[in-house]
Write an enzyme that holds these catalytic residues in place. Structure first.
Site, PDB file in Angstrom:
ATOM      1  N   ALA A   1     -68.247 -33.736 -16.085  1.00 16.64           N
ATOM      2  CA  ALA A   1     -67.523 -34.911 -16.735  1.00 16.64           C
ATOM      3  C   ALA A   1     -66.295 -35.056 -16.733  1.00 16.64           C
ATOM      4  CB  ALA A   1     -67.755 -34.656 -18.365  1.00 16.64           C
ATOM      5  N   ASP A   2     -65.607 -36.166 -16.605  1.00 18.82           N
ATOM      6  CA  ASP A   2     -64.283 -36.485 -16.174  1.00 18.82           C
ATOM      7  C   ASP A   2     -63.548 -35.830 -15.081  1.00 18.82           C
ATOM      8  OD1 ASP A   2     -64.534 -37.722 -18.752  1.00 18.82           O
ATOM      9  OD2 ASP A   2     -63.892 -36.057 -19.920  1.00 18.82           O
ATOM     10  N   LYS A   3     -64.355 -35.402 -14.021  1.00 17.90           N
ATOM     11  CA  LYS A   3     -63.690 -35.061 -12.853  1.00 17.90           C
ATOM     12  C   LYS A   3     -63.957 -35.613 -11.378  1.00 17.90           C
ATOM     13  CE  LYS A   3     -62.956 -30.518 -14.180  1.00 17.90           C
ATOM     14  NZ  LYS A   3     -61.600 -29.785 -14.215  1.00 17.90           N
TER      15      LYS A   3
ATOM     16  N   GLY B   1     -62.584 -34.518 -21.988  1.00 20.39           N
ATOM     17  CA  GLY B   1     -63.403 -34.192 -22.759  1.00 20.39           C
ATOM     18  C   GLY B   1     -63.298 -35.160 -24.131  1.00 20.39           C
TER      19      GLY B   1
END
Lengths: 286, 286, 286, 286
Positions: C229-231, C203
């Site tokens: 996001a960011d996964k 995040g």
């Protein structure tokens, strides 16, 4: 070494002139500063200092100077302060379960004089490491955990650590979480090693978590124990590179070396009075 | 930032009370210490300090305090001293040959404000990088080398750097060795990057040397230039892991990133007045 | 290089004899294997291979062999397969916002031939980087974001990337999350850089999070973009050591170098056809 | 594990089709390849391979298949070849002097099953480590060195290692150089640890050398012993960051952890048959 030295760790509200007043006091009391490291938290306006100085005199007079410094720092400068004398060797108690490598590393580093502390006793919720302790004449106590309300077992631990006059507790891959009752009652620092790069992968089976997420580095984190597991102030961390060529078993093996390295590093820093903790973070004067 | 600060770097024979006297002087002159790092070389009995403090007043008064401090440190404490003011931006001259990456990295870091210095001019013994310099409006000068006795060419370099009022020279993969005549005449620091982990693989073609020796890590070293090549005081070093899977071309590629990283790191440390050099070694207050 | 080579990346259900059959097919078709790396996921029973071989012939015949290999691997071996020819240079589109360093690094690495790809166009939700793109004659397009339902803006992005025949999209510190609609419609890989050691600190504002938690290392993570996001699958990660001496501004500065290094590393690995992704993890043949 | 596996390490002149022929032979003999890593030295035109496969059958039949593979690889493919069976545990002999940490680490890793080898005996030119060996029931032999012509002492070492049927010798901070007579007569691999980042600082007192030169990283290097000291093929290397804050004593302490880590890493790689050496370099399949 015949000359004695004093280490003071202090922190408190910042104000103009603190460095000068500390250094001036030591100068006026015949001390010779070896190292003086300051740090400021500009957001919180806190001043931190580690100062180490040679103090002429015998053990008794040096002790008196150290105590006088602590009183001055507390009363005149408004600091929280801790002083230690170079010739005093802290005593360590270890909490372990089944896994031997962290305990064995600390035990041998202590015996070889590589850390400034003496491993005084081992307490375990298992019996696997009893034979190792016996082989190096290290007192071993088994304390059976008691399920949900573990208060009785924890009181037994406290009793043992008091008996051995322990100054520091190390959780060397101990599988239980200590309650805030224990941590408060012990009133000495407790250092734990977690086998991940916190805050990634807290809790159980961190290597399995790391494997599933497909990270390219695994880590280990040594921190002061806090009532909520894996949340205390971090003292030391390190990582090692992995790839798909490594199975979970490989991660565990690579992690073992890392855990023992990072734990030993944190214990050394603590025993050399290089770590101050506040607001769930640490200031490390290394 | 409206408040002005002063950085002083000092070193000299150790004596009892130095920390107290420096801090006391700053306190008496209305300063407020932000950072004060000390180091001692116990074998040589030398004291080193970097002290940074906020000094109330306008540019002229702060300049006067800084000069007064320098005189006090020199005359009263017997120190070699250098002072810098927070609002002054040093000017950089770059020496380059054909390879662009180090120059481009420094140029962009300077433009983006990531290093506390202004790249003022580029001088080269080649012409390949002229177009790049033109594209970002950076003055470029070509100075033809003159073979064995390079005195004339070096004098031309000195002339150019003086014209641009340069405070620091960076050898950004410059292929010639500077003579001691040049280094003395310039009388400003010169930082060079060598593409190996010195003292391993000095001289030419270090990646080929590393490949032949079969090392498992390659490195880069940023150092102050000295009359004998690759021998000056080391400011920064780093390494990167390699294996048999990497050809010499791969080493060169991996090394490029490392060279530019290590050079930028050394330049930053120098420009923030964090580096003291003595006895062919450096003390880095980072 | 006159000789042409083929790289094939394949994965699918493991079965006895796969290595022999792939190597045998290449041998029978006059190829000479340069590298052949295998990996097995023993839990999922999946076989992965990257094989690179020299193939005699001109571009047209080599293309035919590559296509024939792909058909064989798919139909006879049950593999998912991707083939690439050594003389083909993929085209890259970049998504950026205000922060320049990652874009500039990729742009210069592409120009200097340090990555096997051509930066074809830049699209931004801001206008700050227009001047830089103009200075190196790189097409720049500004696409205004549209708030909650960003479908229209995303369609404009897709249109631009199709126009430039882009094979890979890089999010070079792009501040918006791409929808799964975009990722599916693009149907080309998208690489993103996150400025933390994922899964720690996903995040926004990861350096502030790292500072608050008091970690001793900060990191950067390059991954394929995924709808959350960011996964997405992690391609490359690295870390750098920090201490209390570093403010949040220092973390941001140290992180900048790391981000650009890790992003460039991931882009190189991808463009050299060294990355296979499955089950939200990657296999990297490096 | 009931299933047996074979590892083969082979190298020799490269030719088209080697990968296919090795994989084909294993397939024809009912094997199932677990890992197959190839490497090529394009300058020397040498092919290297590590291939590990599951082989159905009992110990006797698997031994026969392994021997048949070796003969095929030697006679049909012109390779130098070494085969090992998964259930065989190599025996290790250690050479030590006074310093305990490397020996203790290897001893505990062997006991805990963290390295695939059994520490069978310790031979020393000193007596300090006798008590430790006794405490863990590890045979210890003291062989007095004999000055200039050390032939007699070396023959005694050889005799002891033969008696214990040792497959690998580890020099765990052994202070003498072994002659080429010893190395040839032993005809088993000898792994040594040097406490520097070779080729920087070969010979004696490397930490003092590193301190004097002012390097910013210190290292350790594990290599196969060669007649000229510190010159053999490098298996593993690592480094750790230092600064002026570290005295020579600190370097020695930091180095100790590194030495034991790097030595253990090299021993593991060797015992898992992952290291091939040629031309004074190694190929490591990790």
């Amino acid at each position: 070494m015949d000359t004695l030295s004093i280490v003071a760790l202090l922190y408190g509200p910042d104000q103009r002139g603190l460095v000068a007043r500390v250094a001036g006091w030591i100068f006026d009391n015949e001390g010779n500063i070896l190292h003086a490291d300051q740090h400021r938290d500009p957001e919180e306006n806190i001043f931190f200092q580690r100062v180490e100085w040679i103090q002429p005199g015998n053990i008794a007079t040096v002790r008196r100077v150290a105590d006088a410094f602590a009183i001055m720092a507390r009363e005149k400068l408004g600091m929280t302060v801790r002083v230690a004398l170079s010739h005093e060797v802290p005593r360590i108690g270890a909490l372990v379960s089944k896994v031997p490598h962290c305990l064995q590393d600390i035990a041998y580093k202590s015996k070889r004089g590589e850390i400034r502390g003496e491993l005084a006793c081992v307490v375990s919720n298992q019996t696997e490491l009893q034979a190792f302790c016996a082989s190096i004449s290290l007192p071993f106590h088994h304390v059976e955990p008691q399920g949900c309300d573990n208060r009785g077992a924890e009181d037994a631990l406290l009793e043992i650590f008091r008996l051995y006059k322990v100054d520091l507790i190390i959780m060397a891959r101990y599988t239980q979480v200590l309650s805030s009752h224990f941590l408060q009652s012990a009133s000495i620092p407790v250092i734990s090693i977690h086998h991940s790069f916190l805050p990634a992968f807290p809790g159980g089976r961190p290597y399995q978590q790391a494997y599933s997420r497909g990270v390219k580095l695994i880590g280990a984190t040594a921190h002061y124990a806090a009532p909520s597991a894996d949340k205390g102030p971090i003292i030391a961390q390190d990582v090692v590179r992995i790839s798909q060529r490594h199975s979970i078993a490989d991660l565990i093996e690579k992690g073992r070396d890392l855990e023992q390295l990072v734990l030993a590093q944190a214990v050394r820093l603590h025993l050399e009075n290089r770590v101050l903790s506040y607001n769930n973070r640490t200031v490390v004067f290394d």
